[in-house]
Motif scaffolding. Structure first.
Motif, short mmCIF file in Angstrom:
data_model
loop_
_atom_site.label_atom_id
_atom_site.label_comp_id
_atom_site.label_asym_id
_atom_site.label_seq_id
_atom_site.Cartn_x
_atom_site.Cartn_y
_atom_site.Cartn_z
N ALA A 17 0.81 -1.22 0.00
CA ALA A 17 0.00 0.00 0.00
C ALA A 17 0.84 1.27 0.00
CB ALA A 17 -0.93 0.00 1.22
N MET A 18 2.17 1.12 0.09
CA MET A 18 3.02 2.30 0.21
C MET A 18 2.96 3.17 -1.03
SD MET A 18 4.87 3.89 2.29
CE MET A 18 5.52 5.51 2.00
N TYR A 19 3.08 2.57 -2.20
CA TYR A 19 3.08 3.36 -3.43
C TYR A 19 1.71 4.00 -3.71
CZ TYR A 19 7.75 1.65 -4.42
OH TYR A 19 9.10 1.39 -4.34
N PRO A 20 0.59 3.28 -3.51
CA PRO A 20 -0.71 3.97 -3.65
C PRO A 20 -0.87 5.14 -2.68
CG PRO A 20 -1.03 1.60 -3.72
CD PRO A 20 0.40 1.82 -3.37
N VAL A 21 -0.34 5.00 -1.47
CA VAL A 21 -0.42 6.10 -0.50
C VAL A 21 0.36 7.31 -1.01
CG1 VAL A 21 0.35 6.85 1.78
CG2 VAL A 21 -0.89 4.70 1.53
N ILE A 22 1.54 7.08 -1.53
CA ILE A 22 2.35 8.20 -2.05
C ILE A 22 1.64 8.87 -3.23
CG2 ILE A 22 4.52 8.81 -3.18
CD1 ILE A 22 5.88 6.64 -1.54
N VAL A 23 1.07 8.06 -4.14
CA VAL A 23 0.34 8.62 -5.28
C VAL A 23 -0.86 9.43 -4.80
CG1 VAL A 23 -1.03 8.04 -7.31
CG2 VAL A 23 1.10 6.82 -6.86
N ALA A 24 -1.58 8.89 -3.79
CA ALA A 24 -2.74 9.61 -3.26
C ALA A 24 -2.34 10.94 -2.64
CB ALA A 24 -3.46 8.74 -2.23
N ILE A 139 3.95 3.01 7.49
CA ILE A 139 4.31 1.88 6.63
C ILE A 139 5.82 1.70 6.49
CG2 ILE A 139 4.18 1.01 4.26
CD1 ILE A 139 1.34 2.11 4.11
N PRO A 140 6.62 2.75 6.24
CA PRO A 140 8.06 2.53 6.07
C PRO A 140 8.79 2.18 7.38
CG PRO A 140 7.39 4.63 5.13
CD PRO A 140 6.28 4.15 5.98
N ASP A 155 19.42 1.85 5.26
CA ASP A 155 18.02 1.54 4.95
C ASP A 155 17.07 2.17 5.97
OD1 ASP A 155 18.92 0.08 2.84
OD2 ASP A 155 18.80 -1.87 3.86
N LEU A 156 17.49 2.21 7.23
CA LEU A 156 16.66 2.86 8.25
C LEU A 156 16.52 4.35 7.96
CD1 LEU A 156 15.18 2.97 10.95
CD2 LEU A 156 17.41 3.20 12.07
N ALA A 157 17.61 4.99 7.57
CA ALA A 157 17.55 6.42 7.27
C ALA A 157 16.63 6.69 6.08
CB ALA A 157 18.96 6.93 6.98
N SER A 158 16.71 5.84 5.05
CA SER A 158 15.84 6.02 3.88
C SER A 158 14.38 5.87 4.27
CB SER A 158 16.20 5.00 2.80
OG SER A 158 17.53 5.19 2.36
N ALA A 159 14.08 4.89 5.14
CA ALA A 159 12.70 4.68 5.58
C ALA A 159 12.19 5.88 6.38
CB ALA A 159 12.60 3.41 6.40
N LEU A 160 13.04 6.43 7.23
CA LEU A 160 12.63 7.58 8.02
C LEU A 160 12.40 8.82 7.16
CD1 LEU A 160 14.95 7.21 11.16
CD2 LEU A 160 12.50 6.73 10.99
N VAL A 161 13.21 8.99 6.12
CA VAL A 161 13.02 10.13 5.22
C VAL A 161 11.66 10.04 4.53
CG1 VAL A 161 13.83 11.17 3.08
CG2 VAL A 161 15.47 10.55 4.86
N VAL A 162 11.33 8.84 4.04
CA VAL A 162 10.02 8.66 3.39
C VAL A 162 8.90 8.92 4.39
CG1 VAL A 162 8.50 7.00 2.27
CG2 VAL A 162 10.93 7.04 1.70
N ALA A 163 9.05 8.44 5.60
CA ALA A 163 8.01 8.62 6.62
C ALA A 163 7.80 10.10 6.93
CB ALA A 163 8.39 7.86 7.90
N PHE A 164 8.88 10.84 7.09
CA PHE A 164 8.74 12.26 7.40
C PHE A 164 8.19 13.05 6.22
CE2 PHE A 164 12.43 11.70 10.61
CZ PHE A 164 11.53 11.22 11.56
N ASP A 165 8.60 12.70 5.01
CA ASP A 165 8.12 13.42 3.83
C ASP A 165 6.61 13.25 3.65
OD1 ASP A 165 10.65 14.30 3.32
OD2 ASP A 165 11.09 12.82 1.77
N THR A 166 6.13 12.03 3.81
CA THR A 166 4.69 11.79 3.66
C THR A 166 3.90 12.50 4.75
OG1 THR A 166 4.96 9.70 4.87
CG2 THR A 166 4.95 9.60 2.46
N THR A 167 4.47 12.57 5.94
CA THR A 167 3.80 13.30 7.02
C THR A 167 3.66 14.77 6.68
OG1 THR A 167 4.72 11.76 8.65
CG2 THR A 167 3.87 13.85 9.47
N VAL A 168 4.74 15.35 6.17
CA VAL A 168 4.71 16.76 5.82
C VAL A 168 3.70 17.02 4.71
CG1 VAL A 168 6.06 18.64 4.81
CG2 VAL A 168 7.06 17.20 6.58
N LEU A 169 3.66 16.17 3.69
CA LEU A 169 2.71 16.37 2.59
C LEU A 169 1.27 16.29 3.09
CD1 LEU A 169 4.27 14.34 -0.38
CD2 LEU A 169 4.18 16.81 -0.07
N GLY A 170 0.99 15.31 3.93
CA GLY A 170 -0.37 15.17 4.45
C GLY A 170 -0.80 16.35 5.29
#
Length: 250
Positions: A17-24, A139-140, A155-170
């Motif tokens: 569901a990660m990619y659909p969430v990013i697209v949404a 999810i990440p 890999d942990l740093a990459s996951a945290l970056v994605v998590a923070f970016d999606t939070t900011v967008l939302g």
């Protein structure tokens, strides 16, 4: 140790569901930008000009005759859809009062729905965007924690970056949509109050003109053309009949 198949299935679904969430989130942000831009444009094209004094316009309508009402409406600082709603009522002035009242209610309803639609979209996005952003945050973290357990800090740093970016967008999308919804709610209230007052005034004015016998009505042009055509045809036939009669007499 063999992994539980149920847990594995849940993990696969959540990660999928990660990619659909990013697209949404991206789509929501685009819709938010459109809402903000249309609100700003509407402010400079309509709202800024909405300096109508309802009591003064009510007096102008009361002092206008049937021929002057359209000009009074057109010259006002009402927004375009309010003018259309008032003209819809004026154009059915030949109908009975009950039918005119139904037309007035319908015109007010359609005008309000037009503006409430944009407000509703902003309200829905203001509620949904934080939820989708939270999903993009959580999810990440699962793969990130697994990477931490194996010492893969990258890999942990990459996951945290994605998590923070999606939070900011939302949160950004939700904040802007909430602002747009509040602004439009205030505008819509002003529009509705003004249109209700003016519709009632115009309805009463048309009733007074009808009672005084000054409620003029111009029939549609195609009816006039049809009647004129029949009259011309009748006159032409009468003329031909007179010529035939004169010929026989001679």
């Amino acid at each position: 140790m063999m992994e539980n198949p149920i847990i594995a299935a849940i993990s696969m679904i959540s990660q999928g569901a990660m990619y659909p969430v990013i697209v949404a989130l991206v789509l929501m942000l685009l819709v938010t930008v459109v809402l903000v831009v249309t609100t700003v444009v509407e402010y400079f094209t309509e709202r800024r000009l909405f300096k109508v004094s309802v009591p003064q316009l009510v007096r102008d309508l009361e002092e206008s005759d049937c021929q002057g009402i359209p000009g009074t409406i057109a010259a006002s600082d009402l927004v375009k859809r309010q003018k259309i709603a008032l003209m819809q009522l004026f154009n059915v002035r030949d109908l009975p009062q009950e039918a005119r009242w139904n037309v007035a209610k319908r015109a007010v309803y359609e005008c309000g729905e037009h503006y409430r639609r944009r407000e509703a979209v902003a309200e829905v996005l203001a509620k949904i965007a934080p939820m989708v952003g939270l999903m993009g945050t959580i999810i990440p973290l699962g793969p990130g924690l697994q990477a931490l357990s194996t010492g893969q800090i990258g890999d942990l740093a990459s996951a945290l970056v994605v998590a923070f970016d999606t939070t900011v967008l939302g949160l950004l999308s939700a904040a802007l949509c909430l602002l747009v919804a509040r602004v439009r709610n205030r505008w819509n209230t002003d529009y509705a109050n003004a249109l209700d007052s003016l519709t009632g005034t115009l309805f009463d004015k048309l009733a007074d003109l009808e009672e005084a016998g000054d409620l003029e009505y111009v029939a549609p042009s195609f009816e006039l053309q049809s009647a004129d055509g029949e009259e011309d045809a009748g006159e032409k036939a009468a003329g031909e009949s007179e010529e035939d009669a004169h010929g026989k007499d001679e």
